[in-house]
Structure formats: structure tokens, C-alpha cells
Design a protein around this motif. Structure first.
Motif: not given
Length: 155
Positions: A23-28, A48-59, A61-67
Motif C-alpha cells: 500500500y501507499g499513503i500520502v497525507m497532507e 482489495n486488502r491493500m486498498e483497505l489497509l492503506a486507509v486503516i494505516e493512514a488513520l 498514523k493520526l495523533k489527534k482525534n476528531n479531525l
């Protein structure tokens, strides 16, 4: 575009499907010159697993909630399952007969922590961040040391 804090671009790849994948993720961070990239490869998995895992792993990585987050993906599987509410029905039926139960459960644990909006984008269509995610995913799938996708290999 609305008032978003973070834009997340994700892509997944699997050569052979199933086969080696990644998977690949770019976060801005919106309005700031802050950008991060992540990727990981797996020995034996599906697209499909990699597409979904990319979303999970990106979430994850976030250090704050309620974004307020906008997620861009070229995966109809991911977008439709969430925006059309299928995944919530699957959850009610305990994922009976559905694939990728482990990952959907991981996603559902993260889902309430943020305000998520999903946008499908056409893959391989010169969208710079999507192209970068695809490049990261494919490169990750070709690395010499790949992780084991337990959820796939044990199913």
C-alpha cells in the motif's frame, strides 16, 4: 472542499492478486506545507486488502482525534462499502460470507474517531497524489523483506 484538516490519499496493489502486494499513503495537512508518505509491502495478499489497509494505516498514523478528513482512493470496494453503508450491514451480520473481516473490524474501530469523507478518484489518471500512492504501493510490493498478511494467509 469544506473545512478539512487532513487530506489522505491511498492506494493498494497486488501483483498476481493474490500475490506480493503493498500500500501507499500520502497525507497532507490542509493549508500547511506538511506532507508525509508511508508504504509497506506484504508477501501474499490481495488488491482489495491493500486498498483497505492503506486507509486503516493512514488513520492509525493520526495523533489527534476528531479531525475532519477527506480520503481519496481509487478503490470502489472501499468507497462503496463505506458510503453505501454495506460495511455496517456486514457488521450487523457478523461479516457472514464476507471477505476481509479482520480489516473491516480494524476500520470500524477507527471510524468513529474522526469525521471522514470519502472521494473516489479514477486510478492511473494523472492525479499526482494517487500516482504517487500507486508508485509507493508497487515499490513496497517489490521490496526484499515483505511482511506476512496474517489475515489473508490464515483465511
Amino acid at each position: 472542499m469544506g473545512n478539512f484538516d487532513v487530506f489522505i490519499y491511498t492506494d493498494g496493489a497486488a501483483r498476481g492478486n493474490p500475490g506480493p502486494g503493498g500500500y501507499g499513503i500520502v497525507m497532507e495537512w490542509v493549508g500547511k506545507p506538511y506532507k508525509k508518505e508511508f508504504s509497506q509491502g506484504y508477501h501474499h495478499t490481495t488488491n482489495n486488502r491493500m486498498e483497505l489497509l492503506a486507509v486503516i494505516e493512514a488513520l492509525r498514523k493520526l495523533k489527534k482525534n476528531n479531525l475532519n478528513i477527506k480520503i481519496f482512493t481509487d478503490s470502489k470496494y472501499v468507497v462503496d462499502a463505506i458510503t453505501k453503508g454495506w460495511v455496517f450491514n456486514w457488521q450487523r451480520t457478523n461479516f457472514k460470507g464476507k471477505k476481509n473481516e479482520d480489516l473491516w473490524k480494524d476500520f470500524l474501530a477507527l471510524y468513529p474517531k474522526h469525521h471522514l469523507s470519502f472521494q473516489w478518484i479514477k486510478g492511473h489518471n494523472n492525479h499526482p497524489q494517487n500516482e504517487r500512492c500507486d508508485q509507493l504501493a508497487v515499490e513496497a510490493s517489490k521490496k526484499p523483506k515483505l511482511l506476512v498478511d496474517d489475515g489473508f494467509e490464515k483465511s
